[in-house]
Design a protein around this motif. Structure first.
Motif, short mmCIF file in Angstrom:
data_model
loop_
_atom_site.label_atom_id
_atom_site.label_comp_id
_atom_site.label_asym_id
_atom_site.label_seq_id
_atom_site.Cartn_x
_atom_site.Cartn_y
_atom_site.Cartn_z
N TYR A 1 -3.39 2.49 -5.40
CA TYR A 1 -2.02 2.02 -5.22
C TYR A 1 -1.55 1.20 -6.42
O TYR A 1 -0.44 1.38 -6.92
CB TYR A 1 -1.93 1.19 -3.94
N GLN A 2 -2.41 0.30 -6.90
CA GLN A 2 -2.04 -0.51 -8.06
C GLN A 2 -1.84 0.35 -9.30
O GLN A 2 -0.92 0.08 -10.10
CB GLN A 2 -3.11 -1.58 -8.30
N ALA A 10 -0.08 5.43 4.11
CA ALA A 10 -1.50 5.12 4.29
C ALA A 10 -1.88 4.94 5.75
O ALA A 10 -2.95 5.35 6.17
CB ALA A 10 -1.86 3.86 3.50
N GLN A 41 0.86 -1.18 0.00
CA GLN A 41 0.00 0.00 0.00
C GLN A 41 0.90 1.23 0.00
O GLN A 41 2.12 1.13 0.11
CB GLN A 41 -0.89 0.02 1.23
N GLU A 100 -11.08 1.41 1.54
CA GLU A 100 -10.01 0.41 1.49
C GLU A 100 -9.79 -0.08 0.06
O GLU A 100 -8.65 -0.17 -0.42
CB GLU A 100 -10.35 -0.76 2.42
N THR A 155 -8.33 2.82 -2.09
CA THR A 155 -6.90 3.03 -1.86
C THR A 155 -6.08 1.92 -2.49
O THR A 155 -5.01 2.16 -3.06
CB THR A 155 -6.62 3.11 -0.35
N LYS A 156 -6.60 0.70 -2.42
CA LYS A 156 -5.88 -0.43 -3.02
C LYS A 156 -5.80 -0.26 -4.54
O LYS A 156 -4.75 -0.49 -5.15
CB LYS A 156 -6.60 -1.74 -2.66
#
Length: 620
Positions: A445-446, A409, A405, A438, A441-442
Motif C-alpha cells: 500500500y505504501q 482489502a 490500506q 498484513e 499488504t501494508k
C-alpha cells in the motif's frame, strides 16, 4: 492477438538446440494463436510466434522482418507482435508519406515500419493494446514493449547471457534453462489480490510493466517508462466533461470494431457493457450490420437469491438493452456440472498460470468465451469503467475510503459469497506467520501511495479519491485485465476494452471526484454521458458484481473435491496447508445455501492444480 516467445543469447551463435527450445516455448502459446506459427532465427536472437488472425488474414504472418542498412551491411529487424493497434490506418498513411512501402494490410507491418521511422519513440505514437518483442540486428538489441494499461501480457527472465521472454510465464518455463524458483515473496504475490507491478510469483520471472520498454543488450538490460498518469487541473464544465467522455468512448469503440473476422459484444445488462453495446450497435448499423451480443446466465439462477453484491439477475437487463440497441442477442446458460468438470478446471488452471483462487468466476468466464468463440473471434467488453469512474461499492464507503490500506482489502472475497471467511484459513500456521500478509499488504500500500501523482493545492476528499483511483488503475485493474485475457485467449478469443483507451483514462483520471459523483451515486458522470443511449432502468440500476453460481450442488462438489485432495497424501499442496483445518473444512456441516469456506477451498484447489502442473521449486 497472438502469442510471442523467444530468447536472446549474446555469448555464442544460436543453433539447432536453441531453435528446438524456442519451438517448445512457442508451442505453449498455441491456444493464443491457433491459426499459424513460425520462428525467426538470427545469430543471437530467436523469435517465436503463434497467430490469431484478425486483420489481413493472408498477409499478416509473423515473425515479420525487414532487411535494413546497418554498420555498412544489411541487418534484420524482426518483430513478434501480439495485440491490436487501433490507429494503424492513420500511421500507415503518415508512414507512406515518409516513403515506406507496405506489402500487407496488417497493423503488424505498421508497427515494424513505425520503429524503423521513429526509433525508440515509435511506441508513443501507438494507440492500442499490445505486447511484443522486436529484435534490431543493427544494434544487436532486443526490445520488449507493453501497452500503457497492460491489457496484453508479457514476461521475461534475465539470464547470464541474455534473456528469455513470452506472453505467459509458461512459455518461459518451457525452456530447459528457465528458473522456476518460488520464495516467500512469490507466495505473497500468490496470496494477495493486489498486483505488484513487475513482479510474479516466480523469483526470476519478471512482468514487463505497463507503459514500459525493456532493452536487452550484451552489456545488460535497462527499462524505459514511456507512459504514466499525470495530475492535471480539470477545467471543463459538467456538461462538457460528460460530452468529452462520450466522444472519447465512441471514438475508442469505433476504432476497436476494425477486424476481418466476426465480432460481438459482452453484455451483462450493467451500465458499462450496455454503453459499449449501444455504441457498437449504432456503429455497425451504419455499416448495414447487426452486432451479436452475449450474456452469461447460470442454470442455478432459476431460483435466484439476491445478495449485497448482486441484487438482481443480469439476463433481463441484457435483453432489455439488446432489444433497445437491436443486437443479435443470446443468453449463454452455464450448467453447474460444467463449472466443476475437472477438465474445465484444469484448462482454466493452465490458462491462468498461477493460482488465482477465483473459482467459478474464472471457470464461468472460460466457458462463456469458449461458447462465444464458436460464433465470433473478437469481443468488446466494458472492463475498466468501474476503476475510472468509481463504480465499485468501496469507493462510496467512508470506512474503506478513510482506511490506511487498499480500499478493497477488507472485501477480498466479495465475489465468492464469502465475505466473513478469509481465503487463507486453510494455510498452515507456520506459513501464515512467515508470510505476514498484513505487513506485506501494508508495504504494498505504501509503495502504491508513493507513486500517486499530486495536484498542487488538492486536499481532503479530492486528494484521497485521486489516490484511490490511481491505486485501482495500477494495482486492481491489472488483475481484472489479466483474468479476462487469460480465460479468453485460452480459447482463441480476442477481447477488446474500449474504456482502457489511454486518452480516455488520462482524461477520466483528472476529473474531480465531486463531478464523477455529482448526484451522489456511483458513476454519475458515466450515467450522464449515456443518458440518450441506454434505457432508464439500466441507467438507474445499482452496480452488480460479475455473476457466480448460487447452486448448493456446486459447493457440495467443491467440498468433495477438497476431500479427494485431503485423502491424497502425495498431493503437493499439503506442504502449504493445515491438515487439521482441512479435515474440519471437509467434515463441517453444509447448510443448503451456506457458502462458508468457499473462497478458502477454491484457493486450495487452485494451488493444488498449479503445483501439479508447474512443479515450481518452492522454498519457504
Amino acid at each position: 492477438m497472438c502469442g510471442v516467445a523467444g530468447l536472446v543469447r549474446f555469448d555464442r551463435d544460436l543453433g539447432a538446440a536453441d531453435r528446438t527450445a524456442v519451438a517448445a516455448m512457442t508451442e505453449t502459446m498455441s491456444c493464443r494463436g491457433p491459426d499459424a506459427g513460425d520462428i525467426w532465427q538470427g545469430r543471437h536472437a530467436l523469435l517465436g510466434h503463434r497467430r490469431l488472425a484478425i486483420i489481413d488474414l493472408p498477409g499478416g504472418r509473423q515473425p515479420m522482418r525487414r532487411e535494413v542498412a546497418g554498420h555498412g551491411t544489411a541487418a534484420t529487424v524482426a518483430l513478434s507482435y501480439s495485440g491490436e493497434i487501433y490507429n494503424f490506418q492513420e500511421l500507415r498513411t503518415e508512414l507512406t508519406q515518409q516513403g515506406h512501402r507496405f506489402e500487407t494490410r496488417s497493423d503488424t507491418e505498421v508497427v515494424l515500419c513505425a520503429y524503423l521511422q521513429w526509433g525508440d519513440a515509435f511506441v508513443e505514437r501507438l494507440n492500442g493494446m499490445f505486447a511484443f518483442a522486436l529484435w534490431d540486428g543493427r544494434k544487436e538489441e532486443l526490445l520488449l514493449v507493453r501497452d500503457r494499461l497492460g491489457v496484453k501480457p508479457l514476461f521475461w527472465q534475465p539470464t547470464s547471457a541474455g534473456a528469455l521472454f513470452g506472453s505467459e510465464p509458461k512459455a518461459i518455463l518451457a525452456h530447459p534453462e528457465a528458473r522456476r524458483d518460488v520464495g516467500i515473496e512469490g507466495l505473497r504475490e500468490v496470496f494477495s489480490l493486489t498486483r505488484t507491478p513487475g513482479r510474479t510469483p516466480y523469483t526470476h520471472v519478471r512482468e514487463v510493466e505497463p507503459g514500459t520498454v525493456v532493452h536487452v543488450r550484451d552489456t545488460g538490460s535497462r527499462i524505459n517508462r514511456y507512459w504514466s498518469l499525470t495530475a492535471q487541473e480539470h477545467t471543463d464544465s459538467l456538461e462538457v466533461t460528460a460530452a468529452t467522455v462520450r466522444d472519447l468512448l465512441e471514438d475508442a469503440t469505433r476504432r476497436q470494431l476494425v477486424a476481418d473476422v466476426p465480432q460481438c459484444v459482452l453484455l451483462s445488462g450493467g451500465l458499462d457493457s450496455s454503453l459499449i453495446t449501444a455504441i457498437a450497435a449504432r456503429a455497425m448499423r451504419a455499416q448495414g450490420a447487426r452486432i451479436p451480443s452475449f450474456a452469461v446466465d447460470f442454470e442455478s439462477d432459476a431460483e435466484f437469491e439476491a445478495s449485497e453484491m448482486r441484487g438482481e439477475p443480469d439476463p433481463p437487463y441484457a435483453r432489455l438493452l439488446a432489444a433497445h440497441a437491436d443486437t443479435d442477442h443470446a443468453d449463454l446458460v452455464l450448467k453447474d456440472a460444467e463449472l466443476m468438470d475437472p477438465r474445465t478446471r484444469e484448462a482454466v488452471a493452465a490458462a491462468r498460470d498461477v493460482p488465482a483462487g477465483w473459482g467459478d468466476l474464472d471457470t464461468s468466464l472460460y466457458l462463456l468465451f469458449r461458447a462465444i468463440r464458436g460464433k465470433s473471434t473478437v469481443a468488446l467488453s466494458g472492463e475498466g469503467a468501474d476503476e475510472f469512474f468509481g463504480g465499485y461499492p468501496w469507493f462510496h464507503r467512508p470506512e474503506a475510503v478513510n482506511a490506511a490500506q487498499f480500499p478493497w482489502a477488507g472485501l477480498e472475497t466479495f465475489s465468492l459469497g464469502d465475505p466473513a471467511t478469509s481465503r487463507l484459513t486453510l494455510l498452515s500456521p507456520e506459513l501464515l506467520a512467515e508470510l505476514d500478509m498484513e505487513a506485506h499488504t501494508k508495504n504494498a500500500y505504501q509503495e502504491a501511495l508513493a507513486e500517486v501523482p499530486r495536484l498542487p493545492g488538492e486536499s481532503g476528499l479530492e486528494r484521497r479519491m485521486r489516490e484511490i483511483g490511481h491505486m485501482h488503475i495500477t494495482r486492481w485493474l491489472p488483475e481484472m485485465l489479466d483474468r479476462k485475457d487469460r480465460t479468453s485467449m485460452a480459447v482463441g478469443l480476442e477481447v477488446r476494452v474500449p474504456f482502457c483507451d489511454h486518452r480516455l483514462v488520462e482524461y477520466a483520471f483528472n476529473i474531480p471526484w465531486a463531478m464523477k459523483t455529482f448526484d451522489g451515486r456511483e458513476k454519475s458522470l458515466l450515467r450522464l454521458a449515456a443518458r440518450d443511449l441506454v434505457p432508464e432502468p439500466i441507467l438507474q440500476r445499482k452496480k452488480a458484481s460479475y455473476a457466480v453460481t448460487q447452486s448448493p450442488s456446486y459447493m457440495a462438489k467443491l467440498r468433495r473435491t477438497l476431500a479427494d485432495v485431503v485423502a491424497d497424501s502425495t498431493a503437493p499442496v499439503h506442504q502449504l496447508l493445515d491438515r487439521d483445518a482441512l479435515r474440519r473444512a471437509v467434515s463441517a456441516p453444509q447448510g443448503e445455501h451456506t457458502n462458508t469456506g468457499r473462497a478458502a477451498i477454491e484457493l486450495v484447489l487452485s494451488l493444488d492444480l498449479w503445483l501439479r502442473r508447474t512443479t515450481p521449486a518452492i522454498s519457504v
